[in-house]
Design an enzyme around this catalytic site. Structure first.
Site, PDB file in Angstrom:
ATOM      1  N   ASP A 107      23.539  42.977  41.601  1.00 44.57           N
ATOM      2  CA  ASP A 107      24.234  42.907  42.899  1.00 44.57           C
ATOM      3  C   ASP A 107      24.675  41.478  43.222  1.00 44.57           C
ATOM      4  O   ASP A 107      24.910  41.149  44.384  1.00 44.57           O
ATOM      5  CB  ASP A 107      23.339  43.467  44.024  1.00 44.57           C
ATOM      6  CG  ASP A 107      22.082  42.637  44.273  1.00 44.57           C
ATOM      7  OD1 ASP A 107      21.791  41.740  43.467  1.00 44.57           O
ATOM      8  OD2 ASP A 107      21.400  42.899  45.284  1.00 44.57           O
ATOM      9  N   ASN A 174      16.367  31.477  46.219  1.00 46.69           N
ATOM     10  CA  ASN A 174      16.350  32.013  44.853  1.00 46.69           C
ATOM     11  C   ASN A 174      17.634  32.834  44.648  1.00 46.69           C
ATOM     12  O   ASN A 174      17.887  33.786  45.382  1.00 46.69           O
ATOM     13  CB  ASN A 174      15.102  32.904  44.705  1.00 46.69           C
ATOM     14  CG  ASN A 174      15.137  33.735  43.442  1.00 46.69           C
ATOM     15  OD1 ASN A 174      15.788  33.374  42.458  1.00 46.69           O
ATOM     16  ND2 ASN A 174      14.420  34.858  43.466  1.00 46.69           N
ATOM     17  N   ASN A 232      23.833  43.175  49.601  1.00 46.34           N
ATOM     18  CA  ASN A 232      22.841  44.156  50.008  1.00 46.34           C
ATOM     19  C   ASN A 232      23.377  45.133  51.041  1.00 46.34           C
ATOM     20  O   ASN A 232      22.729  46.126  51.348  1.00 46.34           O
ATOM     21  CB  ASN A 232      21.600  43.436  50.565  1.00 46.34           C
ATOM     22  CG  ASN A 232      20.906  42.605  49.489  1.00 46.34           C
ATOM     23  OD1 ASN A 232      20.692  43.080  48.380  1.00 46.34           O
ATOM     24  ND2 ASN A 232      20.610  41.365  49.801  1.00 46.34           N
ATOM     25  N   HIS A 334      63.111  47.334  47.339  1.00 48.85           N
ATOM     26  CA  HIS A 334      62.696  48.095  48.531  1.00 48.85           C
ATOM     27  C   HIS A 334      62.178  49.501  48.199  1.00 48.85           C
ATOM     28  O   HIS A 334      62.800  50.230  47.433  1.00 48.85           O
ATOM     29  CB  HIS A 334      63.852  48.291  49.521  1.00 48.85           C
ATOM     30  CG  HIS A 334      64.954  47.305  49.403  1.00 48.85           C
ATOM     31  ND1 HIS A 334      65.049  46.203  50.210  1.00 48.85           N
ATOM     32  CD2 HIS A 334      66.014  47.240  48.560  1.00 48.85           C
ATOM     33  CE1 HIS A 334      66.117  45.505  49.873  1.00 48.85           C
ATOM     34  NE2 HIS A 334      66.722  46.112  48.878  1.00 48.85           N
ATOM     35  N   ASN A 348      68.954  46.502  38.301  1.00 44.40           N
ATOM     36  CA  ASN A 348      68.823  46.609  39.759  1.00 44.40           C
ATOM     37  C   ASN A 348      68.345  48.013  40.106  1.00 44.40           C
ATOM     38  O   ASN A 348      68.995  48.997  39.766  1.00 44.40           O
ATOM     39  CB  ASN A 348      70.149  46.312  40.449  1.00 44.40           C
ATOM     40  CG  ASN A 348      69.916  46.187  41.941  1.00 44.40           C
ATOM     41  OD1 ASN A 348      69.199  45.300  42.385  1.00 44.40           O
ATOM     42  ND2 ASN A 348      70.458  47.123  42.697  1.00 44.40           N
ATOM     43  N   ALA A 396      73.642  57.095  43.421  1.00 42.78           N
ATOM     44  CA  ALA A 396      72.634  57.235  44.478  1.00 42.78           C
ATOM     45  C   ALA A 396      72.280  58.704  44.679  1.00 42.78           C
ATOM     46  O   ALA A 396      73.113  59.587  44.509  1.00 42.78           O
ATOM     47  CB  ALA A 396      73.169  56.634  45.768  1.00 42.78           C
ATOM     48  N   ARG A 413      74.447  64.435  42.304  1.00 41.93           N
ATOM     49  CA  ARG A 413      74.768  64.757  43.689  1.00 41.93           C
ATOM     50  C   ARG A 413      75.752  65.928  43.741  1.00 41.93           C
ATOM     51  O   ARG A 413      76.638  65.998  42.890  1.00 41.93           O
ATOM     52  CB  ARG A 413      75.479  63.533  44.275  1.00 41.93           C
ATOM     53  CG  ARG A 413      75.000  63.104  45.589  1.00 41.93           C
ATOM     54  CD  ARG A 413      75.776  61.882  45.998  1.00 41.93           C
ATOM     55  NE  ARG A 413      75.594  60.755  45.103  1.00 41.93           N
ATOM     56  CZ  ARG A 413      76.515  59.808  44.937  1.00 41.93           C
ATOM     57  NH1 ARG A 413      77.685  59.880  45.543  1.00 41.93           N
ATOM     58  NH2 ARG A 413      76.287  58.796  44.147  1.00 41.93           N
TER      59      ARG A 413
HETATM   60  C1  UD1 Z   1      15.908  39.535  45.172  1.00 44.29           C
HETATM   61  C2  UD1 Z   1      14.792  38.478  44.972  1.00 44.29           C
HETATM   62  C3  UD1 Z   1      15.035  37.342  45.965  1.00 44.29           C
HETATM   63  C4  UD1 Z   1      16.395  36.736  45.719  1.00 44.29           C
HETATM   64  C5  UD1 Z   1      17.504  37.804  45.776  1.00 44.29           C
HETATM   65  C6  UD1 Z   1      18.811  37.222  45.267  1.00 44.29           C
HETATM   66  C7  UD1 Z   1      12.765  39.640  44.248  1.00 44.29           C
HETATM   67  C8  UD1 Z   1      11.434  40.145  44.653  1.00 44.29           C
HETATM   68  N1  UD1 Z   1      13.482  39.096  45.226  1.00 44.29           N
HETATM   69  O1  UD1 Z   1      15.803  40.041  46.490  1.00 44.29           O
HETATM   70  O2  UD1 Z   1      14.021  36.343  45.789  1.00 44.29           O
HETATM   71  O3  UD1 Z   1      16.650  35.718  46.659  1.00 44.29           O
HETATM   72  O4  UD1 Z   1      17.174  38.929  44.934  1.00 44.29           O
HETATM   73  O5  UD1 Z   1      19.888  38.102  45.457  1.00 44.29           O
HETATM   74  O6  UD1 Z   1      13.109  39.719  43.096  1.00 44.29           O
HETATM   75  N2  UD1 Z   1      16.167  46.357  41.274  1.00 44.29           N
HETATM   76  C9  UD1 Z   1      15.724  47.122  40.221  1.00 44.29           C
HETATM   77  N3  UD1 Z   1      14.539  47.783  40.346  1.00 44.29           N
HETATM   78  C10 UD1 Z   1      13.746  47.668  41.440  1.00 44.29           C
HETATM   79  C11 UD1 Z   1      14.202  46.867  42.515  1.00 44.29           C
HETATM   80  C12 UD1 Z   1      15.416  46.211  42.397  1.00 44.29           C
HETATM   81  O7  UD1 Z   1      16.403  47.252  39.200  1.00 44.29           O
HETATM   82  O8  UD1 Z   1      12.675  48.297  41.458  1.00 44.29           O
HETATM   83  C13 UD1 Z   1      17.456  45.671  41.142  1.00 44.29           C
HETATM   84  C14 UD1 Z   1      18.448  46.042  42.228  1.00 44.29           C
HETATM   85  O9  UD1 Z   1      19.253  47.128  41.805  1.00 44.29           O
HETATM   86  C15 UD1 Z   1      19.265  44.761  42.400  1.00 44.29           C
HETATM   87  C16 UD1 Z   1      18.316  43.660  41.978  1.00 44.29           C
HETATM   88  O10 UD1 Z   1      17.265  44.286  41.265  1.00 44.29           O
HETATM   89  O11 UD1 Z   1      20.410  44.748  41.562  1.00 44.29           O
HETATM   90  C17 UD1 Z   1      17.728  42.903  43.171  1.00 44.29           C
HETATM   91  O12 UD1 Z   1      17.096  43.829  44.032  1.00 44.29           O
HETATM   92  P1  UD1 Z   1      17.231  43.728  45.613  1.00 44.29           P
HETATM   93  O13 UD1 Z   1      16.464  44.840  46.216  1.00 44.29           O
HETATM   94  O14 UD1 Z   1      18.640  43.563  46.002  1.00 44.29           O
HETATM   95  O15 UD1 Z   1      16.422  42.370  45.866  1.00 44.29           O
HETATM   96  P2  UD1 Z   1      16.640  41.331  47.045  1.00 44.29           P
HETATM   97  O16 UD1 Z   1      15.937  41.828  48.255  1.00 44.29           O
HETATM   98  O17 UD1 Z   1      18.064  40.996  47.184  1.00 44.29           O
HETATM   99 MG    MG Z   2      19.800  41.869  46.467  1.00 46.50          MG
END
Ligand code: UD1
Ligand code: MG
Length: 434
Positions: A107, A174, A232, A334, A348, A396, A413
């Site tokens: 994400d 992070n 998110n 157009h 054209n 046309a 036409r």
């Molecule tokens: C996470 C980090 C956070 C960081 C942020 C950055 C952790 C605990 N926290 O938080 O420190 O600042 O990302 O964007 O890691 N996912 C899985 N399996 C799971 C849970 C999540 O594959 O069980 C995947 C989600 O699909 C996503 C990614 O991991 O693509 C991050 O998960 P998300 O729930 O978005 O974590 P954040 O709360 O954003």
């Molecule tokens: Mg996230």
């Protein structure tokens, strides 16, 4: 650059509750491209292969991967018990792997390839066991906070929900992207617990584990914080789209393209535009396209991908182009739809021209070929497959269903009729009947 082998793990199993959507979070799109694809593309040239962790709506995400990715393996995480648990699912696969593992969040689509390359270099130079990409932001809300000791060493990552007041005030966050020396860090995944506010196995806890085991941990801090923008919610998705399009616009301006209005101009990352082309307001360009020099695009033009426009071309208001090549000095000014087409030079296309490319019975798309120096009269329909020969003219309001010879006129036409004084006579008759 490193000669060490590198693999990627892209976490994409989370349910993305905050998106409030039926679509898995990583399959939401910016400019018609899935978030997961941006992340996958950013590391594609750097890694030998990627593991994609799937879980929530796993089949849907796997089907997407099958249709759009190569050099990957999907690994199922069920149930989803946190990011630490997600990475642990690859444990057996990587048992004998002696190299770096790049861990990315599915994400975080704005991450760039050169940042990942620098991260790996930094990680290797520092001989770290775990390097975390960090950045400073004005509003750290929602992100894990980077805790450093008095000597500025990274010692812990604390999630917002677990943070105390002081930790919440930290602006270094992070980014959710890590480079791991797999053989040295892998044991940490057996020792994670879920004793935290979310009752999840946090990947971020491997930092504390490494510190406690006297292993080297580094924070790789980047200036361009937007690259770590995590999506998110739908609000985040809109913000990320705007960030990306502004980056594209800045780059085009830098390269000599004239853009009248930043707010209403949307141009995808995969579109190249040559200098001295002018983009007028309300233009939406998605997919991969090439636009040449000295063109004028817009206002209100929609280019939908796989479009190649040569030099000195005008594409005007309410014109939609898809899967088409348009050669130089051609005007489509157009209210037209040109799809699955080859349009020659010095053509054209009159207002309201449509290439009818889709056969709704066979479900096939067919091609329209318009050769050099053709003139298509306004309000014409070119029913594909069809070819209009060089220097030909379409009258046309014609419906063109047969190929048109070079240099000829094609008109469908019905013959014109003029009835003199028709209206006057009718009106007189009406008056007489009153
Ligand atoms: C996470 C980090 C956070 C960081 C942020 C950055 C952790 C605990 N926290 O938080 O420190 O600042 O990302 O964007 O890691 N996912 C899985 N399996 C799971 C849970 C999540 O594959 O069980 C995947 C989600 O699909 C996503 C990614 O991991 O693509 C991050 O998960 P998300 O729930 O978005 O974590 P954040 O709360 O954003
Ligand atoms: Mg996230």
């Amino acid at each position: 650059m490193t000669s060490k082998k590198t693999k990627a793990i892209i976490m994409a199993a989370g349910c993305g509750k905050r998106m409030k959507s039926n679509v898995p979070k990583v399959l939401h799109k910016i400019f018609d491209v899935e978030l997961l694809k941006y992340v996958y593309d950013a590391c594609f040239d750097i890694v030998d292969s990627s593991y994609i962790i799937v879980g929530h709506k796993a089949q849907v995400v796997e089907n997407y991967c099958k249709s759009s990715l190569i050099k990957y393996k999907c690994i199922l995480q069920y149930p989803q018990r946190g990011t630490g648990d997600a990475v642990k699912k690859v444990y057996n696969e990587l048992d004998n792997f002696n190299g770096n593992v790049l861990v990315l969040c599915g994400d975080t689509p704005l991450i760039e390839k050169n940042t990942l390359e620098s991260l790996i270099d930094y990680h290797n130079q520092n001989k770290s066991v775990c390097t975390v990409v960090t950045t400073e932001v004005i509003d750290p809300h929602g992100y894990g906070r980077i805790v450093r000791d008095k000597d500025n060493n990274l010692i812990e990552i604390v999630e917002e929900k677990d943070a105390n007041e002081y930790q919440r005030s930290i602006n270094e966050i992070n980014g959710g992207i890590y480079c791991l020396d797999w053989q040295k860090i892998k044991q940490s995944f057996n020792e994670l617990d879920c004793d935290n506010a979310q009752n999840e196995y946090y990947l971020t806890d491997i930092v504390l584990w490494a510190v406690k085991n006297n292993l080297k941990v580094s924070g790789y801090k980047i200036e361009d914080s937007v690259q770590l923008f995590g999506i998110n919610s739908k609000r985040d998705l809109m913000k990320a789209s705007t960030i990306l399009k502004n980056k594209v616009i800045d780059c085009l301006l830098e390269n000599g393209v004239t853009i009248y209005d930043r707010d209403t101009t949307w141009i995808s990352l995969q579109t190249s535009i040559e200098p001295d082309t002018i983009i007028l307001p309300n233009v939406y360009i998605s997919g991969k396209n090439k636009i040449g020099k000295n063109c004028k695009i817009g206002p209100f033009t929609h280019i939908r991908g796989n479009v190649n426009i040569e030099n000195n071309v005008k594409i005007g208001n309410f014109v939609e182009l898809k899967n088409a090549n348009v050669a130089s000095n051609t005007n489509i000014c157009h209210l037209s739809y040109i799809g699955d087409s080859e349009v020659g030079e010095n053509v054209n296309i009159g207002a309201g021209t449509i290439t009818a490319n889709f056969n709704s019975i066979t479900k096939e798309k067919n091609k329209t070929i318009i050769k050099n120096k053709v003139s298509i009269g306004s309000n014409s329909v070119l029913v594909a497959p069809v070819c209009v020969g060089e220097n030909a003219m379409v009258g046309a309001n014609s419906t063109v269903t047969k190929d048109v010879y070079n240099d000829s006129l094609y008109v469908t036409r019905s013959e014109e009729k003029i009835i003199k004084d028709y209206v006057k006579v009718k009106q007189k008759n009406m008056e007489g009947s009153c």
